[in-house]
Structures are given as C-alpha cells and as structure tokens.
Scaffold this active site. Sequence first.
Site, mmCIF file in Angstrom:
data_model
loop_
_atom_site.group_PDB
_atom_site.id
_atom_site.type_symbol
_atom_site.label_atom_id
_atom_site.label_comp_id
_atom_site.label_asym_id
_atom_site.label_seq_id
_atom_site.Cartn_x
_atom_site.Cartn_y
_atom_site.Cartn_z
ATOM 1 N N THR A 204 0.863 -1.181 0.000
ATOM 2 C CA THR A 204 0.000 0.000 0.000
ATOM 3 C C THR A 204 0.893 1.223 0.000
ATOM 4 O O THR A 204 1.977 1.174 0.577
ATOM 5 C CB THR A 204 -0.816 0.047 1.322
ATOM 6 O OG1 THR A 204 -1.566 -1.156 1.437
ATOM 7 C CG2 THR A 204 -1.745 1.238 1.394
ATOM 8 N N ARG A 232 -13.210 -8.684 -1.746
ATOM 9 C CA ARG A 232 -12.571 -8.389 -0.459
ATOM 10 C C ARG A 232 -12.067 -6.933 -0.425
ATOM 11 O O ARG A 232 -11.465 -6.441 -1.360
ATOM 12 C CB ARG A 232 -11.393 -9.347 -0.262
ATOM 13 C CG ARG A 232 -10.579 -9.111 1.018
ATOM 14 C CD ARG A 232 -9.355 -8.252 0.766
ATOM 15 N NE ARG A 232 -8.512 -8.130 1.971
ATOM 16 C CZ ARG A 232 -7.536 -7.241 2.110
ATOM 17 N NH1 ARG A 232 -7.262 -6.403 1.141
ATOM 18 N NH2 ARG A 232 -6.827 -7.203 3.211
ATOM 19 N N GLY A 234 -9.776 -4.293 2.098
ATOM 20 C CA GLY A 234 -8.910 -4.182 3.270
ATOM 21 C C GLY A 234 -9.170 -2.879 3.994
ATOM 22 O O GLY A 234 -10.260 -2.299 3.923
ATOM 23 N N ASP A 235 -8.137 -2.404 4.675
ATOM 24 C CA ASP A 235 -8.263 -1.182 5.463
ATOM 25 C C ASP A 235 -8.129 0.094 4.632
ATOM 26 O O ASP A 235 -8.618 1.149 5.034
ATOM 27 C CB ASP A 235 -7.176 -1.157 6.549
ATOM 28 C CG ASP A 235 -5.777 -1.223 5.936
ATOM 29 O OD1 ASP A 235 -5.560 -2.058 5.034
ATOM 30 O OD2 ASP A 235 -4.908 -0.440 6.342
ATOM 31 N N THR A 255 -0.307 0.358 6.790
ATOM 32 C CA THR A 255 0.033 -0.577 5.728
ATOM 33 C C THR A 255 0.057 -1.977 6.338
ATOM 34 O O THR A 255 0.238 -2.118 7.537
ATOM 35 C CB THR A 255 1.399 -0.219 5.102
ATOM 36 O OG1 THR A 255 1.700 -1.135 4.051
ATOM 37 C CG2 THR A 255 2.516 -0.242 6.114
ATOM 38 N N GLY A 256 -0.159 -2.964 5.502
ATOM 39 C CA GLY A 256 -0.115 -4.327 6.030
ATOM 40 C C GLY A 256 -1.457 -5.011 5.979
ATOM 41 O O GLY A 256 -2.342 -4.649 5.197
ATOM 42 N N GLY A 258 -4.807 -5.752 6.164
ATOM 43 C CA GLY A 258 -5.925 -4.839 6.343
ATOM 44 C C GLY A 258 -6.948 -5.300 7.361
ATOM 45 O O GLY A 258 -7.490 -4.493 8.127
HETATM 46 N N1 GLY Z 1 -3.416 -2.761 3.603
HETATM 47 C C1 GLY Z 1 -3.958 -3.125 2.374
HETATM 48 C C2 GLY Z 1 -4.947 -4.188 2.426
HETATM 49 O O1 GLY Z 1 -4.998 -4.960 3.373
HETATM 50 O O2 GLY Z 1 -5.722 -4.291 1.504
#
Ligand code: GLY
Length: 344
Positions: A204, A232, A234-235, A255-256, A258
């Site tokens: 990200t 799906r 993420g965050d 980042t990481g 999500g």
């Molecule tokens: N941090 C990006 C995701 O999990 O999609």
Amino acid sequence: MINRRKFIQASAFTGLATAIGQPLRGNDLHPAIKGKPVVVSTWDAGIRANKAAWDILSKGGRALDAVEKGVMVTEEEQNCCVGLGANPDRDGFVTLDACIMDEFSNCGSVAFLERIKHPIAVARRVMEKTPHVMLVGSGAQQFAVAEGFPLEEQKLSPEAEKAYKDWLIKSEYKPPAINVENKQGGHGPFAPARLSNGEWNHDTIGMVAMDTNGNLSGSCTTSGAGFKMRGRLGDSPIIGAGLFVDNEVGACTATGQGEDVIRVAGSHSVVELMRQGLSPEMACKKVIERIIRIKGPKAKDIQVGFLAINKKGQVGAWSIHKGFEYAIRNQGEERLVKAKFVME
Ligand code: GLY
C-alpha cells in the site's frame, strides 16, 4: 517491481550504519523530524511519491493537493501492490481501493474499483462532488467515468502476471491466520506477503503531510491483498482504518494486513492516542501492541505498520515485524527511514 534494496543501500542510514560498524536496526533510529512543511509516506515508493508532494508543499500549496498528487505517482508505476498493473484477485481482476481526508475532516473513498488508473483522484471527487464518503464497485466506476476518468484496459505488470500465473498453479487460498481458536490459518500470498528471503513485501502507499499553514491531510491507495477473494476490501479505503486525519491532533496511515488494521480502527486509534499526549511513535507502538495482543501467537504471520504525524510536524512509525520503512521529505531533506518493530 520496485527494488527496495537499492533504496536502502542508497539511503543515508546505510552510510551511518557502516560508519558505526553496526548492522542497521530499526530500533536504533530516532528520526527527529520537526517543522513544516513535511510529507511522509510508506515504503520505498514513497521517495518518488514524496517528490511530487514536495513540489506542491514547497511552493506553499495545500497538503490535500500534495497527498493526492504524491500517491498518483505510485498509482502510475507498475508495481505489485498499487495501481492497475498490480496483483489481481484470485479471479484475475485488479480491484483498487483508495481514500483521502483533509484538514476539515472532509473525506472520500472508493473501493473495489476496476479499470481506473487513479483511484485516489476519484476518491477526492467523491469527497468534493458527492454528499457521500464512499462509493464501491460498479457504482464507483460509473461515477469515475461520468467525471471524465477514462476506462483503461487491465494490463498486469510482468511481475504481477508471473506472480498470478505462479499462484494459479496451486490456486491455494490461504489468507493468514485469523483470530478464531481452532480455525485453520496459514500464511499465503496476502497483504503483505513474506518473501522467500524473509523480508516482507509492501502492499500500500499511505501518505500524510503538513503544509506551510500547518494543515494536515492524508491519502492511501492500494490494490489490496494479492489473489484475494473477489470483493474483499482491506483497510485502505476505510476512513479510520487505513487513514485518519484530525487537524487539531495529527494524522496516521496504515500498511499491512488490512483485516487486522480494521479490527482495531488502526489509524483512528493512533490519532486518539496522540490526542492523549503520546508522541506519533509511541501512539503507533501502542496500537501495534494491541494488534499483537489480539492475534496472540498468530501475530508472527502478519505484518502491520503505522506511520503518523502530529501537529508539531513530528513523525513516528512502528510495525509488527522488521522491514517496514517510510520515506520522509522536509525542507529539502529526503530519506528512507526504517521503522521500529516488535519482531524480527
Ligand atoms: N493494507 C492493504 C490491504 O490490506 O488491503
């Protein structure tokens, strides 16, 4: 794909580490970033993204413009995890997520967006031209087209093409361990994946900036987890998870993995801890520790990193695992910094 090693080798910190004869460790570094304007962004791609942001900030421009134009550089690059050439979902489609937030708590977001090159610019239009915060899927695409964004053909980067073909051989869907007792977990090609050399891939770009007026804004954009289930999220498109800005206090991006950032409303939690007086670094650390507590032993299978700035222009970051780094630019200085971490 971006070669992170080259950036690390080129960074001033490598010289510092060599000079003192010690291996480079995130925990040894104490960046004291002060003053304005300043921009910080996740991973080595942030060096190039920060340049575009700095062009705006250094001329007295608004942080909001800087964080939008900055991450558009990364969206334009063909890498594994951001933009149209990135890793697809398990059905072969690249789906993009992005959000943006300004100093007035205006925010906009798009998610599950296909065939649009700059999701961050669409997120800004959602913020500025609609009464809503978030548009998803075909609705987000329809809005983007109506706003004049061209519909692109999906073209995976050579690296993403190869990674997807390799993944298809087994087509094993193995997201990382989830936080439910006795459910089968395991490490798979998720966000971010651990590479064969033990390093964590990035996933990200998140950027937060303070302009000459002391105003804060942030942006976050990604293709999300490689080979994820279709649909799906993420965050990264979720205000409060992948990004949060409170102009009285500070801003944070994540980042990481999500799912685990969403679980703790990660970026919002970091900002709230800064509101209580913690430094950006300590606030990031506390929320990382919260994720580790929640995940228990399964925390070893995931990577999460937070990057935050406060109203003094101080910057801090923390991650679960070694390997998270961020790029900073202020008053002509630009460098890559290794974040502190909990586990090797
Ligand atoms: N941090 C990006 C995701 O999990 O999609």
